[in-house]
Design a protein around this motif. Sequence first.
Motif, PDB file in Angstrom:
ATOM      1  N   MET A   1       0.772  -1.225  -0.006  1.00  6.56           N
ATOM      2  CA  MET A   1       0.116  -0.006  -0.153  1.00  6.56           C
ATOM      3  C   MET A   1       0.849   1.269  -0.034  1.00  6.56           C
ATOM      4  SD  MET A   1      -3.005  -0.967   2.558  1.00  6.56           S
ATOM      5  CE  MET A   1      -3.777  -2.441   2.465  1.00  6.56           C
ATOM      6  N   ILE A   2       2.118   1.042  -0.193  1.00  7.06           N
ATOM      7  CA  ILE A   2       3.184   2.380   0.011  1.00  7.06           C
ATOM      8  C   ILE A   2       2.657   3.310  -1.025  1.00  7.06           C
ATOM      9  CG2 ILE A   2       5.320   2.961  -0.671  1.00  7.06           C
ATOM     10  CD1 ILE A   2       5.101   2.140   2.324  1.00  7.06           C
ATOM     11  N   GLY A   3       2.108   2.769  -2.375  1.00  5.77           N
ATOM     12  CA  GLY A   3       1.910   3.711  -3.353  1.00  5.77           C
ATOM     13  C   GLY A   3       0.729   4.336  -3.349  1.00  5.77           C
ATOM     14  N   GLN A   4      -0.178   4.064  -2.518  1.00  2.87           N
ATOM     15  CA  GLN A   4      -1.697   4.442  -2.342  1.00  2.87           C
ATOM     16  C   GLN A   4      -1.716   5.731  -1.413  1.00  2.87           C
ATOM     17  OE1 GLN A   4      -4.088   1.611  -0.463  1.00  2.87           O
ATOM     18  NE2 GLN A   4      -5.927   2.675  -0.628  1.00  2.87           N
ATOM     19  N   ASN A   5      -2.486   6.614  -1.961  1.00  4.47           N
ATOM     20  CA  ASN A   5      -2.647   7.957  -1.329  1.00  4.47           C
ATOM     21  C   ASN A   5      -3.988   7.924  -0.403  1.00  4.47           C
ATOM     22  OD1 ASN A   5      -3.114  10.601  -0.241  1.00  4.47           O
ATOM     23  ND2 ASN A   5      -3.896  11.262  -2.273  1.00  4.47           N
ATOM     24  N   TRP A   6      -3.632   7.256   0.926  1.00  4.13           N
ATOM     25  CA  TRP A   6      -4.620   6.926   1.641  1.00  4.13           C
ATOM     26  C   TRP A   6      -4.786   7.969   2.774  1.00  4.13           C
ATOM     27  CZ3 TRP A   6      -1.925   7.010   6.356  1.00  4.13           C
ATOM     28  CH2 TRP A   6      -0.555   6.698   6.496  1.00  4.13           C
ATOM     29  N   TRP A   7      -4.217   9.144   2.409  1.00  2.00           N
ATOM     30  CA  TRP A   7      -4.755  10.538   3.114  1.00  2.00           C
ATOM     31  C   TRP A   7      -5.589  11.254   2.497  1.00  2.00           C
ATOM     32  CZ3 TRP A   7      -2.680  10.486   7.979  1.00  2.00           C
ATOM     33  CH2 TRP A   7      -1.641   9.681   7.988  1.00  2.00           C
TER      34      TRP A   7
ATOM     35  N   LEU B   1      -9.960   3.741  15.543  1.00  2.00           N
ATOM     36  CA  LEU B   1      -9.424   5.277  15.808  1.00  2.00           C
ATOM     37  C   LEU B   1      -8.401   5.038  16.804  1.00  2.00           C
ATOM     38  CD1 LEU B   1      -9.389   8.145  15.391  1.00  2.00           C
ATOM     39  CD2 LEU B   1     -11.376   8.358  16.689  1.00  2.00           C
ATOM     40  N   HIS B   2      -8.533   4.446  18.186  1.00  2.02           N
ATOM     41  CA  HIS B   2      -7.480   4.523  18.913  1.00  2.02           C
ATOM     42  C   HIS B   2      -6.294   3.796  18.561  1.00  2.02           C
ATOM     43  CE1 HIS B   2      -5.740   4.484  22.713  1.00  2.02           C
ATOM     44  NE2 HIS B   2      -5.569   2.875  22.878  1.00  2.02           N
ATOM     45  N   GLU B   3      -6.236   3.017  17.680  1.00  2.57           N
ATOM     46  CA  GLU B   3      -5.242   2.136  17.020  1.00  2.57           C
ATOM     47  C   GLU B   3      -4.566   3.287  16.148  1.00  2.57           C
ATOM     48  OE1 GLU B   3      -4.985  -1.966  15.754  1.00  2.57           O
ATOM     49  OE2 GLU B   3      -7.228  -2.003  16.098  1.00  2.57           O
ATOM     50  N   VAL B   4      -5.003   4.066  15.520  1.00  2.00           N
ATOM     51  CA  VAL B   4      -4.408   4.953  14.765  1.00  2.00           C
ATOM     52  C   VAL B   4      -3.751   6.142  15.546  1.00  2.00           C
ATOM     53  CG1 VAL B   4      -5.130   6.858  13.015  1.00  2.00           C
ATOM     54  CG2 VAL B   4      -6.395   4.717  12.557  1.00  2.00           C
ATOM     55  N   VAL B   5      -4.350   6.336  16.373  1.00  2.00           N
ATOM     56  CA  VAL B   5      -3.873   7.567  17.245  1.00  2.00           C
ATOM     57  C   VAL B   5      -2.509   7.033  17.844  1.00  2.00           C
ATOM     58  CG1 VAL B   5      -3.911   8.569  19.572  1.00  2.00           C
ATOM     59  CG2 VAL B   5      -5.959   8.467  18.146  1.00  2.00           C
TER      60      VAL B   5
ATOM     61  N   GLU C   1       3.584   1.184   6.772  1.00  3.84           N
ATOM     62  CA  GLU C   1       2.661   0.274   6.241  1.00  3.84           C
ATOM     63  C   GLU C   1       1.542  -0.177   7.476  1.00  3.84           C
ATOM     64  OE1 GLU C   1       2.405  -1.314   3.565  1.00  3.84           O
ATOM     65  OE2 GLU C   1       4.344  -1.068   2.543  1.00  3.84           O
ATOM     66  N   LYS C   2       1.931   0.055   8.460  1.00  5.06           N
ATOM     67  CA  LYS C   2       0.657  -0.342   9.463  1.00  5.06           C
ATOM     68  C   LYS C   2      -0.179   0.395   9.528  1.00  5.06           C
ATOM     69  CE  LYS C   2       0.236  -0.962  14.621  1.00  5.06           C
ATOM     70  NZ  LYS C   2       1.151  -1.103  15.948  1.00  5.06           N
ATOM     71  N   LEU C   3       0.252   1.799   9.487  1.00  7.16           N
ATOM     72  CA  LEU C   3      -0.712   2.840   9.574  1.00  7.16           C
ATOM     73  C   LEU C   3      -1.511   2.997   8.240  1.00  7.16           C
ATOM     74  CD1 LEU C   3      -1.716   5.416  11.281  1.00  7.16           C
ATOM     75  CD2 LEU C   3       0.249   6.679  10.181  1.00  7.16           C
ATOM     76  N   SER C   4      -1.213   2.564   7.199  1.00 11.63           N
ATOM     77  CA  SER C   4      -1.761   2.412   5.891  1.00 11.63           C
ATOM     78  C   SER C   4      -2.989   1.548   6.299  1.00 11.63           C
ATOM     79  CB  SER C   4      -1.059   2.286   4.760  1.00 11.63           C
ATOM     80  OG  SER C   4      -1.577   1.985   3.775  1.00 11.63           O
TER      81      SER C   4
ATOM     82  N   PHE D   1     -10.222   2.649   8.989  1.00 12.19           N
ATOM     83  CA  PHE D   1     -10.600   3.735   9.539  1.00 12.19           C
ATOM     84  C   PHE D   1     -11.536   4.371   8.879  1.00 12.19           C
ATOM     85  CE2 PHE D   1     -10.336   8.407   9.580  1.00 12.19           C
ATOM     86  CZ  PHE D   1     -10.868   8.654  11.034  1.00 12.19           C
ATOM     87  N   ARG D   2     -11.214   4.485   7.527  1.00 15.12           N
ATOM     88  CA  ARG D   2     -12.072   5.465   6.626  1.00 15.12           C
ATOM     89  C   ARG D   2     -13.585   4.983   6.614  1.00 15.12           C
ATOM     90  NH1 ARG D   2      -9.384   4.721   2.353  1.00 15.12           N
ATOM     91  NH2 ARG D   2      -8.001   6.244   2.441  1.00 15.12           N
TER      92      ARG D   2
END
Length: 308
Positions: free
Chosen positions: A1-7, A127-131, A159-162, A168-169
């Motif tokens: 997922m490195i190339g994915q714009n997940w933001w 959400l807590h995991e993202v935080v 990678e984990k955050l992605s 989350f989304r």
Amino acid sequence: MIGQNWWSRIGLVMCIMASVGSVSGCEFNMDNLKNNSQVKATQNDSEKEIWRVFRFYLAATNEFNFDSVKYSHQHVETVQQARQNVPLAEFKVRDYERLEQELIAAREAGHSHSDLEAATDALLPVLHEVVVAVKELDTYYKEKRYESDNYAFAQTQLEKLSTLIDAFRPKYDAVDTIVNTYHKQEGKRLVKVMRNNGQINGADMVEMMLIYSDIVDHIVERKSDSDFQWLKEQKEAASEIGAKITAAEAQNRLDQQKNLDKAIADFIADPRIATEDAVVEQYNELVSRPMNFKLLDSVQNPYVPEKL
């Protein structure tokens, strides 16, 4: 997922009305709600309590959405630099921690709509995991640990955050959609309340904002597959309503309305990411313009929408 714009941009600022006084309808925050949460006597006690608590959810999603759009370029740049092993001073992205705190405050504020509460409960764990993941990256860069591991932790954590953001989304979108739905329902109710009270300018302003909200929802949801004829018709309807508003107090928003109309027209002519983002930006600017509902109409006892 490195190339994915997940933001990518999440949600819209859905404020319709201004609060008491001249505070902008989108600039209220959780502290204001905790200190001033009275509701006008146009609803029964049960409805008042549901709406009082609902405003906590509205504040949380509005603030998150507004900041996400306002600082989206900085957030994207941070992630891109992190992937390129740039020695960042900090890992500055969306304020997920604030969103978590405010949604917890909403759940603790009392009872609101059951479907909204259920969606929030489903969102909070991921959400807590993202935080936690964002905090770990921020600490990593502030402590300059990349100097000793050659950015190995950063790449693994990204990678984990992605993966977490992918989870989350949809859960956040579910909460945001429910908030938006109830918010629009309340807006339509207030149009009737204000018209019955002789507040024609106020009712027209609310109705105009509801139409623009629907337009932006449609564009963000359907993008280049939008119904362009419907968009034209709705834009014209909103413009006609805006032209009927005569109060000088509304001029600030009516001036910005022209910019939003142009952005919508540009999207219709050339539907792409840049023109879509411009519509969202101009819409958020419109709803953030300060306005005092008390000054829109000359009535003895004006109904002033609270932070909606």
